[in-house]
Motif scaffolding. Structure first.
Motif, PDB file in Angstrom:
ATOM      1  N   LYS A 307       0.856  -1.194   0.000  1.00  0.00           N
ATOM      2  CA  LYS A 307       0.000   0.000   0.000  1.00  0.00           C
ATOM      3  C   LYS A 307       0.886   1.236   0.000  1.00  0.00           C
ATOM      4  CE  LYS A 307      -4.149   1.872   2.233  1.00  0.00           C
ATOM      5  NZ  LYS A 307      -3.733   3.263   2.411  1.00  0.00           N
ATOM      6  N   ASN A 308       0.588   2.144  -0.923  1.00  0.00           N
ATOM      7  CA  ASN A 308       1.339   3.391  -1.030  1.00  0.00           C
ATOM      8  C   ASN A 308       0.342   4.543  -1.082  1.00  0.00           C
ATOM      9  OD1 ASN A 308       3.225   5.385  -1.460  1.00  0.00           O
ATOM     10  ND2 ASN A 308       3.594   4.858  -3.596  1.00  0.00           N
ATOM     11  N   GLY A 309       0.021   5.093   0.107  1.00  0.00           N
ATOM     12  CA  GLY A 309      -0.997   6.138   0.187  1.00  0.00           C
ATOM     13  C   GLY A 309      -2.351   5.578  -0.171  1.00  0.00           C
ATOM     14  N   ASN A 310      -2.973   6.151  -1.204  1.00  0.00           N
ATOM     15  CA  ASN A 310      -4.289   5.694  -1.635  1.00  0.00           C
ATOM     16  C   ASN A 310      -4.192   4.702  -2.796  1.00  0.00           C
ATOM     17  OD1 ASN A 310      -7.133   5.728  -1.466  1.00  0.00           O
ATOM     18  ND2 ASN A 310      -7.258   7.132  -3.213  1.00  0.00           N
ATOM     19  N   THR A 311      -2.980   4.174  -3.010  1.00  0.00           N
ATOM     20  CA  THR A 311      -2.741   3.257  -4.123  1.00  0.00           C
ATOM     21  C   THR A 311      -2.232   1.921  -3.601  1.00  0.00           C
ATOM     22  OG1 THR A 311      -2.197   5.103  -5.590  1.00  0.00           O
ATOM     23  CG2 THR A 311      -1.456   2.926  -6.269  1.00  0.00           C
ATOM     24  N   VAL A 312      -2.671   0.839  -4.231  1.00  0.00           N
ATOM     25  CA  VAL A 312      -2.152  -0.487  -3.906  1.00  0.00           C
ATOM     26  C   VAL A 312      -1.342  -0.977  -5.101  1.00  0.00           C
ATOM     27  CG1 VAL A 312      -4.260  -1.632  -4.711  1.00  0.00           C
ATOM     28  CG2 VAL A 312      -2.695  -2.847  -3.193  1.00  0.00           C
ATOM     29  N   ASN A 313      -0.138  -1.455  -4.830  1.00  0.00           N
ATOM     30  CA  ASN A 313       0.741  -1.986  -5.861  1.00  0.00           C
ATOM     31  C   ASN A 313       0.762  -3.508  -5.769  1.00  0.00           C
ATOM     32  OD1 ASN A 313       1.484   0.607  -6.732  1.00  0.00           O
ATOM     33  ND2 ASN A 313       3.109   0.729  -5.201  1.00  0.00           N
ATOM     34  N   ILE A 314       0.490  -4.166  -6.870  1.00  0.00           N
ATOM     35  CA  ILE A 314       0.565  -5.621  -6.938  1.00  0.00           C
ATOM     36  C   ILE A 314       1.830  -5.975  -7.708  1.00  0.00           C
ATOM     37  CG2 ILE A 314      -0.560  -7.748  -7.691  1.00  0.00           C
ATOM     38  CD1 ILE A 314      -2.678  -4.666  -7.472  1.00  0.00           C
ATOM     39  N   LEU A 315       2.778  -6.605  -7.047  1.00  0.00           N
ATOM     40  CA  LEU A 315       4.069  -6.932  -7.646  1.00  0.00           C
ATOM     41  C   LEU A 315       4.111  -8.425  -7.960  1.00  0.00           C
ATOM     42  CD1 LEU A 315       6.369  -4.938  -5.196  1.00  0.00           C
ATOM     43  CD2 LEU A 315       5.288  -4.129  -7.284  1.00  0.00           C
ATOM     44  N   ILE A 316       4.380  -8.755  -9.202  1.00  0.00           N
ATOM     45  CA  ILE A 316       4.475 -10.152  -9.629  1.00  0.00           C
ATOM     46  C   ILE A 316       5.895 -10.391 -10.131  1.00  0.00           C
ATOM     47  CG2 ILE A 316       3.582 -11.897 -11.225  1.00  0.00           C
ATOM     48  CD1 ILE A 316       0.942 -10.324 -11.194  1.00  0.00           C
ATOM     49  N   SER A 317       6.627 -11.236  -9.395  1.00  0.00           N
ATOM     50  CA  SER A 317       8.052 -11.450  -9.675  1.00  0.00           C
ATOM     51  C   SER A 317       8.291 -12.863 -10.179  1.00  0.00           C
ATOM     52  CB  SER A 317       8.887 -11.220  -8.411  1.00  0.00           C
ATOM     53  OG  SER A 317       8.545 -10.005  -7.784  1.00  0.00           O
ATOM     54  N   ASP A 318       9.267 -13.006 -11.056  1.00  0.00           N
ATOM     55  CA  ASP A 318       9.694 -14.325 -11.514  1.00  0.00           C
ATOM     56  C   ASP A 318      11.220 -14.366 -11.539  1.00  0.00           C
ATOM     57  OD1 ASP A 318      10.857 -13.656 -14.236  1.00  0.00           O
ATOM     58  OD2 ASP A 318       8.818 -12.953 -14.575  1.00  0.00           O
ATOM     59  N   THR A 319      11.767 -15.532 -11.741  1.00  0.00           N
ATOM     60  CA  THR A 319      13.226 -15.709 -11.818  1.00  0.00           C
ATOM     61  C   THR A 319      13.615 -16.145 -13.223  1.00  0.00           C
ATOM     62  OG1 THR A 319      12.958 -17.968 -10.960  1.00  0.00           O
ATOM     63  CG2 THR A 319      13.498 -16.235  -9.373  1.00  0.00           C
ATOM     64  N   GLY A 320      12.977 -15.530 -14.213  1.00  0.00           N
ATOM     65  CA  GLY A 320      13.249 -15.856 -15.607  1.00  0.00           C
ATOM     66  C   GLY A 320      14.458 -15.141 -16.159  1.00  0.00           C
ATOM     67  N   HIS A 321      14.567 -15.134 -17.481  1.00  0.00           N
ATOM     68  CA  HIS A 321      15.759 -14.588 -18.158  1.00  0.00           C
ATOM     69  C   HIS A 321      15.755 -13.067 -18.247  1.00  0.00           C
ATOM     70  CE1 HIS A 321      13.089 -14.074 -21.592  1.00  0.00           C
ATOM     71  NE2 HIS A 321      12.745 -15.356 -21.488  1.00  0.00           N
ATOM     72  N   GLY A 322      14.656 -12.405 -17.893  1.00  0.00           N
ATOM     73  CA  GLY A 322      14.614 -10.945 -17.883  1.00  0.00           C
ATOM     74  C   GLY A 322      14.181 -10.332 -19.210  1.00  0.00           C
ATOM     75  N   ILE A 323      13.939  -9.029 -19.175  1.00  0.00           N
ATOM     76  CA  ILE A 323      13.507  -8.265 -20.346  1.00  0.00           C
ATOM     77  C   ILE A 323      14.523  -7.157 -20.602  1.00  0.00           C
ATOM     78  CG2 ILE A 323      11.663  -6.826 -21.324  1.00  0.00           C
ATOM     79  CD1 ILE A 323       9.760  -8.177 -19.298  1.00  0.00           C
ATOM     80  N   PRO A 324      15.014  -6.981 -21.839  1.00  0.00           N
ATOM     81  CA  PRO A 324      15.917  -5.865 -22.135  1.00  0.00           C
ATOM     82  C   PRO A 324      15.254  -4.527 -21.803  1.00  0.00           C
ATOM     83  CG  PRO A 324      15.876  -7.444 -23.954  1.00  0.00           C
ATOM     84  CD  PRO A 324      14.779  -7.843 -23.008  1.00  0.00           C
ATOM     85  N   LYS A 325      16.035  -3.604 -21.271  1.00  0.00           N
ATOM     86  CA  LYS A 325      15.473  -2.317 -20.833  1.00  0.00           C
ATOM     87  C   LYS A 325      14.801  -1.561 -21.978  1.00  0.00           C
ATOM     88  CE  LYS A 325      16.491   1.461 -17.687  1.00  0.00           C
ATOM     89  NZ  LYS A 325      17.506   2.075 -16.814  1.00  0.00           N
ATOM     90  N   GLY A 326      15.328  -1.718 -23.179  1.00  0.00           N
ATOM     91  CA  GLY A 326      14.747  -1.026 -24.331  1.00  0.00           C
ATOM     92  C   GLY A 326      13.383  -1.548 -24.724  1.00  0.00           C
ATOM     93  N   ASP A 327      13.001  -2.724 -24.176  1.00  0.00           N
ATOM     94  CA  ASP A 327      11.702  -3.325 -24.513  1.00  0.00           C
ATOM     95  C   ASP A 327      10.655  -3.121 -23.432  1.00  0.00           C
ATOM     96  OD1 ASP A 327      12.862  -4.223 -26.829  1.00  0.00           O
ATOM     97  OD2 ASP A 327      13.285  -6.240 -26.059  1.00  0.00           O
ATOM     98  N   TYR A 328      10.961  -2.314 -22.400  1.00  0.00           N
ATOM     99  CA  TYR A 328      10.015  -2.141 -21.291  1.00  0.00           C
ATOM    100  C   TYR A 328       8.657  -1.628 -21.763  1.00  0.00           C
ATOM    101  CZ  TYR A 328      13.466  -2.908 -17.550  1.00  0.00           C
ATOM    102  OH  TYR A 328      14.391  -3.462 -16.689  1.00  0.00           O
ATOM    103  N   GLN A 329       8.664  -0.742 -22.765  1.00  0.00           N
ATOM    104  CA  GLN A 329       7.407  -0.171 -23.254  1.00  0.00           C
ATOM    105  C   GLN A 329       6.815  -0.980 -24.400  1.00  0.00           C
ATOM    106  OE1 GLN A 329       5.830   2.335 -21.776  1.00  0.00           O
ATOM    107  NE2 GLN A 329       7.460   2.527 -20.271  1.00  0.00           N
ATOM    108  N   THR A 330       7.664  -1.466 -25.306  1.00  0.00           N
ATOM    109  CA  THR A 330       7.163  -2.125 -26.517  1.00  0.00           C
ATOM    110  C   THR A 330       6.506  -3.473 -26.237  1.00  0.00           C
ATOM    111  OG1 THR A 330       9.354  -3.097 -26.911  1.00  0.00           O
ATOM    112  CG2 THR A 330       8.866  -0.990 -27.982  1.00  0.00           C
ATOM    113  N   ILE A 331       6.850  -4.126 -25.114  1.00  0.00           N
ATOM    114  CA  ILE A 331       6.264  -5.442 -24.840  1.00  0.00           C
ATOM    115  C   ILE A 331       4.750  -5.358 -24.633  1.00  0.00           C
ATOM    116  CG2 ILE A 331       8.363  -6.430 -23.860  1.00  0.00           C
ATOM    117  CD1 ILE A 331       7.139  -5.924 -21.089  1.00  0.00           C
ATOM    118  N   PHE A 332       4.225  -4.150 -24.376  1.00  0.00           N
ATOM    119  CA  PHE A 332       2.782  -3.992 -24.185  1.00  0.00           C
ATOM    120  C   PHE A 332       2.055  -3.710 -25.496  1.00  0.00           C
ATOM    121  CE2 PHE A 332       4.560  -2.842 -20.009  1.00  0.00           C
ATOM    122  CZ  PHE A 332       3.840  -3.710 -19.202  1.00  0.00           C
TER     123      PHE A 332
END
Length: 382
Positions: A307-332
């Motif tokens: 919980k962060n103020g009036n917002t709730v953050n749901i964090l989903i973590s895995d131990t996979g191979h990762g995503i290149p930083k340049g693809d953070y936006q394009t993967i959506f």
């Protein structure tokens, strides 16, 4: 998402053509500016010569009133004329610089930056120094390329926005059509399965068999409901985000490989949030399944709520191979996928569900070779 070779070539040609056209316009404007500036300096030099002629000799009958006419015709170029000793001789400034030394010096410095001063002389004797600035027309011409570039930029932005909006509208229609058609296609065999299951019950079949069939039928009904809601605006209701997230997590945990280690942690016991349960659960399932695929079926999946103020953050973590930083936006983006047989629809659906339907946010919080953390942020009900 990839462009075909013809489309890429057309875009490159269009970009190069636009660059060449703008460059030619700027180059031609610069040449015109310099030529106009030279003509204006020649006019000022003639004015200085006429002034020296009038100050130091009687009017030549053959020339008549030519020097006077030259002086009278110059009304557009701002000038300041200083005597040899530095005192002010004359000016044609709109401001009164006669009694304001600071203003006079400021104007002189400005004129020196714009044009080299002209030394007035008569028969080899230095008489005065003429400082002059750019005329109003020249100043407008000077800033014309900037205005032109701004117009081109605004025009390009309008075109880009139009095509982007049009593309988004087409994508929305495509999403709606695909979703409704999928729900319709699943609905027909689902109705048949319900009937067959009732027949099996009447035949005294082992109840465990019909129970398992009922679970699959319920699952198909859930999938059908999800697709039907993607094609229209879903209704949101207040639910406890903690318990609903845990339910989706436990559903996946029961149906995943034993090689996947699941963990769930929440720093809050309950929190009311506006949710559409089928679509929200679908989002959680998509993110968890993507994590499992990234780990190739073996590793750790963690679901955390903060919980962060009036917002709730749901964090989903895995131990996979990762995503290149340049693809953070394009993967959506629709069609973007790292899987050999993927369609690239999962994360684009999640983004649509979270941001358009639930007015939340989703992003790649962090990613490395050790794993990835995806974050969903939703507003709590106050």
């Amino acid at each position: 998402m990839k462009f075909n070779p013809k489309q890429r070539t057309s875009n490159i040609i269009l970009l190069i053509s636009a660059f060449v056209i703008v460059s030619l316009i700027l180059w031609n404007t610069n040449i015109f500016f310099e030529k106009f500036k030279q003509e204006e300096r020649l006019k000022i030099q003639n004015w200085a010569a006429a002034q020296a002629e009038i100050d130091n000799s009687p009017v030549d009958e053959e020339l008549g009133n030519l020097p006077v006419q030259i002086l009278q015709n110059n009304t557009t170029t701002p000038m300041i004329l200083l005597n040899k000793d530095g005192s002010l001789k004359t000016h044609n400034m709109p401001e009164d610089v006669t009694n304001d030394t600071l203003l006079l010096q400021r104007k002189i410095r400005k004129f020196k930056n714009e044009n080299d001063p002209i030394l007035m002389s008569y028969k080899g004797e230095e008489l005065a120094t003429l400082y002059y600035g750019n005329s109003e027309v020249l100043n407008k011409l000077k800033y014309y390329p900037v205005a032109l570039l701004l117009i081109i930029f605004l025009f390009g932005a309008v075109i880009f926005f139009f095509f982007k909006t049009n593309k988004a509208s087409e994508q929305n229609k495509l999403w709606a059509g695909m979703a409704k058609e999928t729900a319709h296609q699943i609905g027909t065999p689902l109705t048949s399965l319900l009937g067959w299951n009732e027949i099996l019950r009447s035949e005294n079949i082992n109840p465990e068999i019909t129970k398992e069939i009922e679970k699959d039928i319920d699952r198909l009904q859930t999938i059908t409901e999800r697709f039907s809601k993607v094609g229209s605006k879903p209704e949101l209701e207040v639910h406890d985000i903690v318990s609903e997230t845990k339910k989706a997590y436990q559903y996946l945990k029961r149906r995943s490989s034993k090689l996947i280690h699941f963990s769930f942690d929440s720093e809050i016991e309950s929190l009311p949030v506006q949710l559409n349960l089928p679509l929200y659960n679908w989002s959680i399932e998509n993110l968890v399944k993507n994590g499992i695929d990234a780990m190739k079926g073996k590793g750790n999946i963690s679901v955390q709520l903060e919980k962060n103020g009036n917002t709730v953050n749901i964090l989903i973590s895995d131990t996979g191979h990762g995503i290149p930083k340049g693809d953070y936006q394009t993967i959506f983006n629709p069609g973007v996928t790292t899987k050999k047989r993927g369609w690239g629809l999962g994360l684009s659906l999640v983004k649509r569900i979270i941001e358009e339907y639930h007015k939340g946010k989703i992003k790649v919080l962090s990613s490395s070779k050790e794993g990835t953390i995806m974050q969903i942020s939703l507003k709590a009900v106050v």
